[in-house]
Write an enzyme that holds these catalytic residues in place. Structure first.
Site, PDB file in Angstrom:
ATOM      1  CG  LEU A   1       9.555 -17.145  -3.362  1.00 31.56           C
ATOM      2  CD1 LEU A   1       9.160 -17.111  -1.889  1.00 31.56           C
ATOM      3  CD2 LEU A   1      10.134 -15.800  -3.797  1.00 31.56           C
TER       4      LEU A   1
ATOM      5  CG  ASP B   1      -2.031   0.992   1.150  1.00 29.52           C
ATOM      6  OD1 ASP B   1      -2.331   1.458   0.035  1.00 29.52           O
ATOM      7  OD2 ASP B   1      -2.626   1.305   2.195  1.00 29.52           O
TER       8      ASP B   1
ATOM      9  CG  HIS C   1       0.311   2.158  -9.356  1.00 30.00           C
ATOM     10  ND1 HIS C   1       0.013   1.669  -8.100  1.00 30.00           N
ATOM     11  CD2 HIS C   1      -0.714   3.000  -9.678  1.00 30.00           C
ATOM     12  CE1 HIS C   1      -1.135   2.179  -7.688  1.00 30.00           C
ATOM     13  NE2 HIS C   1      -1.586   2.999  -8.620  1.00 30.00           N
TER      14      HIS C   1
END
Length: 236
Positions: free
Chosen positions: A115, A6, A23
């Site tokens: 991962l 955020d 972004h």
């Protein structure tokens, strides 16, 4: 670990640049955090990239958010490492090329064992639970499931990603103190960490600090903490 990334828009506004630039900066921060997760040996990392509520934003910002995801996937940096990419969310409304890229890279990396990096795109936690409820209801109608014997473990098998493990630590940047419809089933017992810095300012060191914070917490899952040790023969 699961992360609500955020603060991209507010980071950009503070600098007098477009939210789209925010972004893009958030995408660069994500790339560094993924590298940090690999370096420290994290097994699962799930990030909230685009929620079903994000459609309420201006069309230009929606495009910037989806572009950030597309650029992160298509630069193929993760293909150089042992990363398994997974996608959680709905294809409804997403650009077809983004859906194709997500599906392609999910298939391409499906056998990797390092991962597991799950990207939540057009994702809503309540919608995910409704989808699971619908699936188990159809199974009950078909006689495959006894409605009187449905357990939480059985319901979990009908989630879109039934093998996604429970979240140990849910971290949100940007100063907000809520989970915003993110992984409600998987994060029931998660430890929560809220930090004030905006996501584009984050790097792998912040991930490591978050994990250190988690390691210092005591998790009891409803049990009482152990009492003091008494000398042999002494009653409490």
């Amino acid at each position: 670990m699961a992360i609500v990334m955020d603060g991209n828009g507010r980071w950009a506004t503070d600098r007098g640049i477009s939210r789209a630039e925010g972004h893009r900066a958030g995408g660069r921060a994500l790339a560094d955090v993924v590298q940090g997760a690999l370096e420290i040996g994290l097994s699962h990392l799930t990030v909230y990239a685009f929620s079903t509520e994000n459609w309420k934003r201006a069309s230009a910002e929606v495009a910037a958010l989806t572009d950030m995801v597309r650029e992160h996937i298509e630069d193929e940096e993760h293909l150089r490492y042992d990363v398994r990419l997974r996608w959680a969310g709905s294809p409804d409304g997403l650009p077809l090329d983004l859906v194709d890229a997500l599906v392609h890279h999910e298939h391409l990396t499906r056998h990797r064992t390092g991962l597991t990096f799950t990207v939540c795109v057009n994702y809503g936690g309540r919608a995910e639970l409704a989808q699971a409820a619908g699936a188990i209801a159809r199974a009950a109608v078909a006689g495959q499931v006894d409605p009187a014997r449905i357990s939480e473990h059985q319901l979990a098998r009908y989630l879109p990603l039934p093998d996604l493990p429970d979240v140990d630590l849910l971290w949100r940047t940007g100063g907000e103190r809520r989970t915003s419809n993110f992984l409600p089933w998987q994060s029931t017992y998660a430890e929560l960490l809220f930090t004030d810095g905006y996501w584009p300012d984050v790097d792998r060191r912040d991930l490591w600090r978050a994990m250190t914070s988690y390691a210092q917490r005591q998790r009891r899952y409803g049990a009482a903490p152990p009492g003091p040790q008494l000398p042999p023969g002494q009653r409490p």
